[in-house]
Design a protein around this motif. Structure first.
Motif, PDB file in Angstrom:
ATOM      1  N   GLY A  40       0.795  -1.218   0.000  1.00  0.00           N
ATOM      2  CA  GLY A  40       0.000   0.000   0.000  1.00  0.00           C
ATOM      3  C   GLY A  40       0.827   1.267   0.000  1.00  0.00           C
ATOM      4  N   ARG A  41       2.110   1.165   0.328  1.00  0.00           N
ATOM      5  CA  ARG A  41       2.957   2.360   0.344  1.00  0.00           C
ATOM      6  C   ARG A  41       3.552   2.653  -1.034  1.00  0.00           C
ATOM      7  N   TYR A  42       3.484   1.693  -1.924  1.00  0.00           N
ATOM      8  CA  TYR A  42       4.088   1.873  -3.248  1.00  0.00           C
ATOM      9  C   TYR A  42       2.997   1.854  -4.303  1.00  0.00           C
ATOM     10  N   THR A  43       2.224   2.925  -4.294  1.00  0.00           N
ATOM     11  CA  THR A  43       1.163   3.180  -5.259  1.00  0.00           C
ATOM     12  C   THR A  43       1.461   4.530  -5.909  1.00  0.00           C
ATOM     13  N   PRO A  44       0.693   4.944  -6.899  1.00  0.00           N
ATOM     14  CA  PRO A  44       0.939   6.282  -7.479  1.00  0.00           C
ATOM     15  C   PRO A  44       0.930   7.400  -6.427  1.00  0.00           C
ATOM     16  N   ALA A  45       0.253   7.180  -5.303  1.00  0.00           N
ATOM     17  CA  ALA A  45       0.248   8.190  -4.225  1.00  0.00           C
ATOM     18  C   ALA A  45       1.321   7.865  -3.190  1.00  0.00           C
ATOM     19  N   PHE A  46       2.465   7.357  -3.640  1.00  0.00           N
ATOM     20  CA  PHE A  46       3.496   6.892  -2.700  1.00  0.00           C
ATOM     21  C   PHE A  46       4.040   8.016  -1.834  1.00  0.00           C
ATOM     22  N   ARG A  47       4.029   9.240  -2.323  1.00  0.00           N
ATOM     23  CA  ARG A  47       4.545  10.352  -1.505  1.00  0.00           C
ATOM     24  C   ARG A  47       3.718  10.523  -0.228  1.00  0.00           C
ATOM     25  N   GLU A  48       2.422  10.468  -0.374  1.00  0.00           N
ATOM     26  CA  GLU A  48       1.556  10.629   0.784  1.00  0.00           C
ATOM     27  C   GLU A  48       1.719   9.457   1.744  1.00  0.00           C
ATOM     28  N   HIS A  49       1.840   8.259   1.211  1.00  0.00           N
ATOM     29  CA  HIS A  49       1.975   7.068   2.056  1.00  0.00           C
ATOM     30  C   HIS A  49       3.364   6.941   2.673  1.00  0.00           C
ATOM     31  N   ALA A  50       4.317   7.705   2.184  1.00  0.00           N
ATOM     32  CA  ALA A  50       5.674   7.656   2.735  1.00  0.00           C
ATOM     33  C   ALA A  50       5.815   8.496   3.998  1.00  0.00           C
ATOM     34  N   ARG A  51       4.849   9.358   4.257  1.00  0.00           N
ATOM     35  CA  ARG A  51       4.955  10.278   5.385  1.00  0.00           C
ATOM     36  C   ARG A  51       4.922   9.518   6.714  1.00  0.00           C
ATOM     37  N   VAL A  52       5.663  10.042   7.695  1.00  0.00           N
ATOM     38  CA  VAL A  52       5.741   9.450   9.024  1.00  0.00           C
ATOM     39  C   VAL A  52       5.150  10.447  10.020  1.00  0.00           C
ATOM     40  N   PHE A  53       5.918  11.430  10.405  1.00  0.00           N
ATOM     41  CA  PHE A  53       5.508  12.602  11.163  1.00  0.00           C
ATOM     42  C   PHE A  53       6.711  13.532  11.162  1.00  0.00           C
ATOM     43  N   PRO A  54       6.522  14.829  11.408  1.00  0.00           N
ATOM     44  CA  PRO A  54       7.678  15.722  11.472  1.00  0.00           C
ATOM     45  C   PRO A  54       8.626  15.259  12.579  1.00  0.00           C
ATOM     46  N   PRO A  55       9.934  15.344  12.358  1.00  0.00           N
ATOM     47  CA  PRO A  55      10.646  16.030  11.273  1.00  0.00           C
ATOM     48  C   PRO A  55      10.912  15.161  10.049  1.00  0.00           C
ATOM     49  N   PHE A  56      10.491  13.890  10.040  1.00  0.00           N
ATOM     50  CA  PHE A  56      10.809  12.998   8.926  1.00  0.00           C
ATOM     51  C   PHE A  56      10.042  13.354   7.663  1.00  0.00           C
ATOM     52  N   ASP A  57       8.909  14.017   7.821  1.00  0.00           N
ATOM     53  CA  ASP A  57       8.148  14.401   6.640  1.00  0.00           C
ATOM     54  C   ASP A  57       8.891  15.421   5.794  1.00  0.00           C
ATOM     55  N   GLU A  58       9.822  16.148   6.412  1.00  0.00           N
ATOM     56  CA  GLU A  58      10.629  17.094   5.627  1.00  0.00           C
ATOM     57  C   GLU A  58      11.461  16.342   4.597  1.00  0.00           C
ATOM     58  N   LEU A  59      11.961  15.176   4.965  1.00  0.00           N
ATOM     59  CA  LEU A  59      12.745  14.369   4.031  1.00  0.00           C
ATOM     60  C   LEU A  59      11.858  13.867   2.895  1.00  0.00           C
ATOM     61  N   VAL A  60      10.644  13.426   3.225  1.00  0.00           N
ATOM     62  CA  VAL A  60       9.720  12.950   2.196  1.00  0.00           C
ATOM     63  C   VAL A  60       9.337  14.092   1.267  1.00  0.00           C
ATOM     64  N   ASP A  61       9.087  15.262   1.825  1.00  0.00           N
ATOM     65  CA  ASP A  61       8.723  16.420   1.000  1.00  0.00           C
ATOM     66  C   ASP A  61       9.874  16.850   0.100  1.00  0.00           C
ATOM     67  N   GLY A  62      11.098  16.459   0.482  1.00  0.00           N
ATOM     68  CA  GLY A  62      12.262  16.838  -0.315  1.00  0.00           C
ATOM     69  C   GLY A  62      12.559  15.905  -1.467  1.00  0.00           C
ATOM     70  N   LEU A  63      11.757  14.865  -1.664  1.00  0.00           N
ATOM     71  CA  LEU A  63      11.957  13.979  -2.807  1.00  0.00           C
ATOM     72  C   LEU A  63      11.770  14.761  -4.101  1.00  0.00           C
ATOM     73  N   PRO A  64      12.521  14.438  -5.153  1.00  0.00           N
ATOM     74  CA  PRO A  64      12.411  15.188  -6.419  1.00  0.00           C
ATOM     75  C   PRO A  64      10.978  15.230  -6.932  1.00  0.00           C
ATOM     76  N   ALA A  65      10.594  16.370  -7.444  1.00  0.00           N
ATOM     77  CA  ALA A  65       9.219  16.559  -7.892  1.00  0.00           C
ATOM     78  C   ALA A  65       8.878  15.655  -9.073  1.00  0.00           C
ATOM     79  N   ASP A  66       9.876  15.314  -9.890  1.00  0.00           N
ATOM     80  CA  ASP A  66       9.614  14.481 -11.060  1.00  0.00           C
ATOM     81  C   ASP A  66       9.847  12.997 -10.796  1.00  0.00           C
ATOM     82  N   LEU A  67      10.039  12.616  -9.517  1.00  0.00           N
ATOM     83  CA  LEU A  67      10.282  11.208  -9.186  1.00  0.00           C
ATOM     84  C   LEU A  67       9.022  10.398  -9.449  1.00  0.00           C
TER      85      LEU A  67
END
Length: 612
Positions: A540-567
């Motif tokens: 369930g974490r590796y779907t087209p909405a993988f960015r949203e499912h990758a989130r944990v909680f701050p401060p780790f969400d900053e790392l997820v938000d930093g993934l390349p936009a075209d990834l």
């Protein structure tokens, strides 16, 4: 005054430093003396026996099922697998960090029990020890000249009837000793037994330091009580005994204090305010909840509506009152004291004052004394239990003869238990239901091995030195149920100490980078660095909405938000591992073997190199 008494009270006398004995009645002297006394005792025992039988029936999983556990087992108990037959997790840095913060008695208990009965059964044994201490406290009350049968059985009922108490005892954690030892202290106060009081305080120093701070402060309240009216030798004796008790508690805490020094300092309040984990994580601590709100909520907890009752409309009507209903009960008990129908509830008042003072100290020293709210929640609940025991169990203190007083108290206790059962419910949160205030789930047992039994069964077949990398929101129970090491997950991401939190944060960030890396070499380098042998993937974490499912909680969400936009999803290296590396597939779970992935990848590269 006799020479012996003068010697005991002298400043230089060693005996004067020791607390006096309480007045206990021989068991044979507790035998009822009249037919009405027999009836009152029989009714009281009968209603408690019926409740206890119902309680045990509703808590069979809580008491006896090793596959049903409290969720904090995934936080603090999993390191004891190293003492089991497979001796796993001996070199796991996460387990090593957890072991350091456990009290010596907890470590010693599980060190002995785990090889004998297994880790999962050991927690049930520890629960039974805690419940046995409640039984011991009841026995002290029953035998006390200033106690009696009504006091003892009321204590047992309200301990078992209060969901928060049952939840805290559940799981066999250090905190499980808090309420039982507070009950023993209440028994010591009620019966005038200094030694049971002192013993309870020392035992909390060995098992759960926050409870020790509450009880030690309560002892200070007793020293101050009647200070102006006390004679000099009485005051000196009190001060010396409190000093001795404090010194003994400090000595008991010393091994744990020395062990935790390797952790370094805890976060200061200013540091915590700058770290989003204290605000946004599942263990949200900041901002502090208003103390009046916390204190009021927990003060009335023993009188809140929970579970089911014989008369549903009555229970529902009382439940609609919420906190107001609990406060009305407390006001009624206070009114009995004001009317001089019961003695001043010294134990309840001391616990309430101690909870407030300990909370203030914990706020001023945040977070060196752990979470401030812990002191209010534990202290106020214990104070309410002490209030009902002191008031209902000690009614008509001047009534003569003593036998008539005991008879009336027994009938009053029967009425109190019956009314509590009818109006507030049985306090039992059966599987699949929740307390009305969300305090407990499944009677305090909130994780069940059967929920992911096939996954755990397979992981137990992996080598003992396996280490599984996973998303922090996945697989929190793997380490506890299987004894196999994993990377950090929600239950181990605790931010109290600066250095352990720094290490945990770094490990988690590296894990997230690897799970969402594009370059396979980065993924393999991560596995080499941390000794990772397998990857656990939740589909369930590796779907087209993988960015949203990758989130944990701050401060780790900053790392997820930093993934390349075209990834794109198909670019992730973890999804590009060869299918032959898959060793387990049971939706939504997939486990990949890193060594297999390397072998297959190397073989493919070799085949390509031989192509003409």
């Amino acid at each position: 005054m006799t020479d012996e008494t003068r010697h005991r009270l002298s400043i230089g006398s060693v005996a004067s430093w020791l607390p006096p004995r309480g007045h206990a009645v021989p068991w044979r002297a507790l035998r009822p003396r009249s037919r009405l006394h027999w009836v009152s005792c029989g009714l009281l025992w009968a209603i408690l026996a019926v409740y206890a039988a119902t309680w045990i029936g509703a808590h069979d999983g809580y008491l006896f099922d090793p596959r049903l556990q409290n969720d904090d087992a995934r936080t603090s108990l999993f390191p004891f697998h190293r003492y089991g037959p497979e001796a796993t997790l001996t070199d796991d840095p996460i387990a090593n960090d957890v072991l350091v913060r456990l009290p010596p008695v907890t470590w010693l208990s599980y060190r002995v029990l785990t090889p004998l009965v297994g880790l999962h059964a050991a927690s049930k044994v520890m629960q039974l020890v805690c419940l046995a201490i409640v039984g011991l406290a009841a026995g002290v009350l029953v035998r006390g000249r200033r106690g009696g049968l009504a006091c003892g059985l009321l204590l047992v009922f309200f301990m078992l009837h209060t969901p928060f108490v049952v939840n805290r005892i559940g799981g066999g954690h250090p905190r499980g000793f808090a309420f039982p030892l507070m009950a023993l202290w209440i028994a010591g106060v009620t019966t005038g037994s200094h030694r049971w009081r002192f013993g309870a305080v020392v035992a909390t120093a060995l098992t759960y330091a926050p409870a020790m701070l509450i009880l030690l402060t309560a002892e200070g309240m007793f020293m101050l009580a009647g200070l102006r009216a006390s004679r000099r030798h009485v005051l000196v004796g009190r001060i010396k005994r409190l000093a001795l008790l404090s010194a003994v508690c400090a000595a008991c805490l010393t091994p744990h204090t020395i062990a935790t020094m390797r952790y370094g300092p805890t976060h200061t309040l200013e540091q915590a305010r700058q770290d989003p984990v204290f605000v946004h994580s599942p263990r949200r601590v900041l901002p502090f909840e208003p103390p009046v709100t916390v204190g009021t909520r927990y003060l009335g907890h023993p009188f809140r509506a929970n579970g089911s009752g014989p008369v549903a409309p009555l229970l529902e009507s009382y439940d609609r009152l919420g906190v107001v209903g609990s406060l009305l009960v407390i006001a009624g008990l206070a009114g009995v004291v004001i009317a001089r129908r019961a003695p001043l509830p010294a134990a309840a008042l001391a616990l309430l004052a101690a909870a407030a003072l300990a909370y203030i100290a914990a706020r001023l020293l945040a977070f060196r004394l752990y979470s401030p709210a812990r002191y209010l929640s534990y202290g106020t609940v214990a104070a309410s239990v002490a209030l009902v025991v002191s008031v209902v169990g000690m009614l008509w203190p001047t009534l003569r003869p003593r036998r008539l007083r005991a008879i009336r108290r027994n009938f009053a206790a029967v009425a109190a238990i019956t009314l509590s059962w009818l109006v507030t419910g049985d306090g039992m949160i059966r599987p699949g239901t929740r307390a009305r205030d969300g305090a407990v789930n499944h009677n305090g047992m909130s994780i069940d091995e059967r929920q992911h039994a096939p996954l755990y069964a397979f992981i137990r077949t992996l080598p003992a030195d396996s280490r599984i990398a996973l998303h922090p929101r996945d697989g929190a129970g793997i380490t506890y149920w299987t004894g196999r090491a994993t990377t950090e997950h929600l239950e181990t991401l605790t931010p109290w100490w600066v250095e352990p939190w720094r290490r945990a944060r770094a490990r988690t960030e590296d894990t997230l980078r690897a799970l969402y890396a594009v370059d396979p070499r980065e993924l393999m380098a991560y596995c080499d660095r941390y000794g990772v042998t397998h990857l656990l993937i939740h589909a369930g974490r590796y779907t087209p909405a993988f960015r949203e499912h990758a989130r944990v909680f701050p401060p780790f969400d900053e790392l997820v938000d930093g993934l390349p936009a075209d990834l794109r999803l198909e670019q992730l290296a973890v999804l590009d591992l060869p299918p032959a590396a898959v060793v387990y597939r049971n939706p939504p779970w997939v486990i990949l073997d890193i060594d297999r992935a390397r072998i297959v990848t190397a073989a493919s590269a070799k085949d390509l190199s031989h192509e003409p």
